[in-house]
Scaffold this motif. Structure first.
Motif, PDB file in Angstrom:
ATOM      1  N   UNK A 107       0.837  -1.192   0.000  1.00 24.72           N
ATOM      2  CA  UNK A 107       0.000   0.000   0.000  1.00 24.72           C
ATOM      3  C   UNK A 107       0.877   1.248   0.000  1.00 24.72           C
ATOM      4  N   UNK A 108       0.382   2.295  -0.646  1.00 24.14           N
ATOM      5  CA  UNK A 108       1.078   3.571  -0.617  1.00 24.14           C
ATOM      6  C   UNK A 108       0.045   4.677  -0.431  1.00 24.14           C
ATOM      7  N   UNK A 109       0.436   5.835   0.095  1.00 30.82           N
ATOM      8  CA  UNK A 109      -0.538   6.901   0.385  1.00 30.82           C
ATOM      9  C   UNK A 109      -0.983   7.628  -0.876  1.00 30.82           C
ATOM     10  N   UNK A 110      -2.277   7.841  -0.999  1.00 29.49           N
ATOM     11  CA  UNK A 110      -2.823   8.653  -2.084  1.00 29.49           C
ATOM     12  C   UNK A 110      -2.925  10.104  -1.602  1.00 29.49           C
ATOM     13  N   UNK A 111      -3.300  10.974  -2.533  1.00 26.42           N
ATOM     14  CA  UNK A 111      -3.524  12.365  -2.158  1.00 26.42           C
ATOM     15  C   UNK A 111      -4.648  12.449  -1.128  1.00 26.42           C
ATOM     16  N   UNK A 112      -4.428  13.252  -0.112  1.00 30.65           N
ATOM     17  CA  UNK A 112      -5.407  13.391   0.958  1.00 30.65           C
ATOM     18  C   UNK A 112      -5.181  12.440   2.110  1.00 30.65           C
ATOM     19  N   UNK A 113      -4.092  11.696   2.085  1.00 32.51           N
ATOM     20  CA  UNK A 113      -3.836  10.718   3.142  1.00 32.51           C
ATOM     21  C   UNK A 113      -3.671  11.391   4.507  1.00 32.51           C
TER      22      UNK A 113
ATOM     23  N   UNK B  19     -11.694   2.054  12.964  1.00 34.74           N
ATOM     24  CA  UNK B  19     -11.192   3.352  12.506  1.00 34.74           C
ATOM     25  C   UNK B  19     -10.122   3.192  11.428  1.00 34.74           C
ATOM     26  N   UNK B  20     -10.310   2.244  10.564  1.00 33.80           N
ATOM     27  CA  UNK B  20      -9.298   1.974   9.552  1.00 33.80           C
ATOM     28  C   UNK B  20      -9.437   2.947   8.377  1.00 33.80           C
ATOM     29  N   UNK B  21      -8.493   3.872   8.180  1.00 30.01           N
ATOM     30  CA  UNK B  21      -8.623   4.865   7.103  1.00 30.01           C
ATOM     31  C   UNK B  21      -8.053   4.337   5.791  1.00 30.01           C
ATOM     32  N   UNK B  22      -8.856   3.624   5.013  1.00 30.56           N
ATOM     33  CA  UNK B  22      -8.373   3.010   3.781  1.00 30.56           C
ATOM     34  C   UNK B  22      -8.728   3.816   2.530  1.00 30.56           C
ATOM     35  N   UNK B  23      -9.517   4.899   2.695  1.00 28.75           N
ATOM     36  CA  UNK B  23      -9.976   5.620   1.511  1.00 28.75           C
ATOM     37  C   UNK B  23      -8.809   6.220   0.727  1.00 28.75           C
ATOM     38  N   UNK B  24      -7.751   6.556   1.409  1.00 29.34           N
ATOM     39  CA  UNK B  24      -6.623   7.217   0.741  1.00 29.34           C
ATOM     40  C   UNK B  24      -5.393   6.318   0.706  1.00 29.34           C
TER      41      UNK B  24
END
Length: 577
Positions: free
Chosen positions: A198-204, A241-246
């Protein structure tokens, strides 16, 4: 050259789990990003009012933003050492079955879930994330500051030392440990090979802040903030609370898979020699203007070539001289000298790597990938000593004072192609045909411009592209090579080919056989090997490819302007046959 972040684990192991709680062998770019975010808040007081810890919020934002949506193009994975420990531990999983009468859930698991690495920090053989595009010097400095404050990756027991590297080059013999980012989606097929991270997208960053706020709500009135008790399941907490959207998945291909179909860059390294002065004129605002005519490119390249051979002294490298004893095996390519004048930078500055685009005009000295390391070092010394010396071309032409020499990654001279685009190539200023028209005694075919360009491409990749045939004459070998380049399974496609002529064609070639009528060639060239391994490489073709001619320059086309071709990954321009 590339930018890199390396991770050395002093205790020899890494221990961490992915978002699903499964032990992972290597930390992902997302984990690296989260560690830098943590360092920004805990060490530098990021977004804390009146905090003065050396870095401003704007600087930290810029550094983190550079990482978002920008997965590393390559990762060096150190070899994993088997732990050899089969002990079992009954760990407290913390899963709450009944909040009124909580009961710990214990289940067996491997006692040792860490991954041990074989690391050699002295030689650079440590876990390393590599980006082909360098950040600005300011962002590189910010990332270095953040990396220096990260105490561990994964769990607290896996202590780490993070370091940044500008102008990074892989260690010797690191090739079999370097995995490359795939151009395909990581989820295109579950059967595809490679490692997925996984890598961070914009807005991470905003996503992580919202997840933290949800997990740590501010108290209202006199109420105290809720406490996360030990008996609440850590895994349940993460799932809630898993922030997977970004977060996005990237797939990395092993070296063996890349080598199956990938073409090797003909010139792996380059020296960029700047020009400090033109005709003893002073630079205006630090800028040097040098705009030779295209008919002078070969002449200037020949002048520098003779200068370098003369400065080398006795026993110059055969790759530099380009002359071999009769019967000796000749490599496909020698040292190539290309002109990077002011006009070139004006036309292609947006596509050049920043470390080239921001420099003064000069000469790009390309070194073949099979050139001896001792010869590379000697030539580098020669170029460095040339600073301040004068280069002459002709009595009626300006003289140049040579400047600094910088080492460049020739396999990544150009910026990666933008999303939604596909890279094709054209030739600057033209390619010179390498031979006269070749007769075809077997099939009575005619030799034209297309065949001449195919031969020029085949000669550049001759070491790995010579067809296995029983041809005996030179003419048969040439036609076999042309047929291989023209075949459906070839890595190449040629469109819109045509001959190019000038009044004095001898200006565009250093040597010309008396039987060969000189003519130039121009075309739209596509190169595809499935891995896009040459999309950023410095390449030249044709008879003058070693001395100022035949340089391939990018032409980026919209994907919507290409129609699919089942035999060729980059398709066919819709306006061409």
């Amino acid at each position: 050259m590339a930018f890199a972040i390396s991770a050395f684990f002093p205790l020899g192991f890494y221990q961490g789990s992915d978002s699903g709680g499964r032990p992972e062998s290597y930390p992902s770019p997302s984990r690296l990003y989260s560690a830098l975010v943590s360092a920004a808040y805990l060490t530098f007081g990021f977004e804390t009012p009146n905090a003065d810890c050396g870095l401003t919020d704007e600087q930290i934002h810029a550094a983190l933003d550079w990482l978002e949506g920008n997965p590393p193009q390559e990762i060096l994975f150190p070899r994993v050492i088997s732990a050899g420990n089969k002990a079992v531990a009954y760990r407290n999983k913390g899963n709450v079955q009944d909040r009124k009468k909580p009961k710990d859930k214990k289940s067996p698991a491997a006692a040792y879930i860490a991954t041990a690495y074989k690391q050699h920090p002295e030689s650079g053989m440590v876990l390393t994330w590599v980006w082909h595009e360098n950040p600005s010097s300011e962002i590189a400095r910010m990332l270095s500051s953040l990396c220096g404050e990260v105490p561990y990756l994964g769990e607290a027991c896996s202590v780490v030392e993070l370091r940044t590297h500008e102008d990074y080059g892989f260690p010797v013999d690191a090739g079999k440990y370097v995995w490359t980012l795939s151009t395909d989606s990581a989820l295109t097929s579950i059967f595809k090979k490679g490692k997925v991270f996984s890598f961070p997208k914009k807005g991470r960053l905003e996503d992580l802040k919202q997840a933290f706020a949800a997990a740590n709500p501010a108290p209202k009135g006199k109420k105290k903030a809720p406490i996360v008790r030990d008996k609440e399941a850590e895994q349940n907490f993460l799932n809630e609370y898993l922030p997977l959207q970004t977060e996005e998945q990237a797939r990395y291909l092993p070296p063996s898979l890349q080598e199956e179909n990938a073409l090797k860059a003909p010139w792996a390294t380059a020296f960029y020699m700047e020009i400090d002065q033109v005709d003893n004129g002073r630079a205006k605002n630090g800028k040097v203007e040098w705009k030779p005519e295209e008919s002078e490119f070969v002449g200037w390249a020949v002048a520098l070539h003779r200068f370098l051979v003369r400065q080398w002294g006795t026993d110059p490298s055969l790759a530099l001289v380009g002359k071999y004893a009769p019967g000796a095996k000749r490599p496909a390519n020698n040292v190539s000298i290309q002109i990077v004048d002011s006009g070139f930078k004006e036309s292609y500055g947006q596509q050049l790597r920043k470390e080239i685009a921001e420099k003064r005009p000069g000469f790009l000295i390309l070194l073949p990938y099979d050139m001896a390391k001792a010869d590379i070092q000697k030539l580098h010394d020669v170029c460095v000593r040339a600073k301040g010396k004068t280069l002459y071309y002709s009595p009626n032409k300006p003289t140049l004072r040579l400047g600094n020499t910088t080492v460049i990654d020739a396999a990544h001279l150009w910026k990666p192609v933008a999303e939604g685009m596909c890279r094709y190539w054209t030739i600057r200023p033209m390619a010179i045909a390498e031979t006269r028209p070749v007769p075809d005694s077997k099939h009575n075919r005619k030799w034209g411009v297309r065949e001449a360009i195919c031969l020029a491409l085949g000669h550049v990749w001759r070491d790995s592209y010579v067809p296995q045939t029983d041809a005996t004459s030179r003419e048969e070998r040439y036609w076999d090579l042309v047929d291989a380049i023209k075949s459906k399974t070839s890595h190449f496609r040629i469109f819109d080919w045509h001959a190019v002529y000038r009044v004095n064609m001898t200006d565009y070639a250093h040597h010309a056989d008396s039987s060969n009528v000189l003519h130039g060639m121009q075309a739209l060239v596509a190169i595809s090997d499935g891995a896009d391994s040459l999309d950023c490489a410095a390449m030249a073709i044709g008879q003058s490819r070693h001395l100022g001619g035949g340089l391939l320059v990018p032409v980026d086309l919209y994907l919507s302007s290409l129609r699919p071709d089942e035999d060729f990954g980059k398709g066919v321009p819709t306006w061409l046959k």
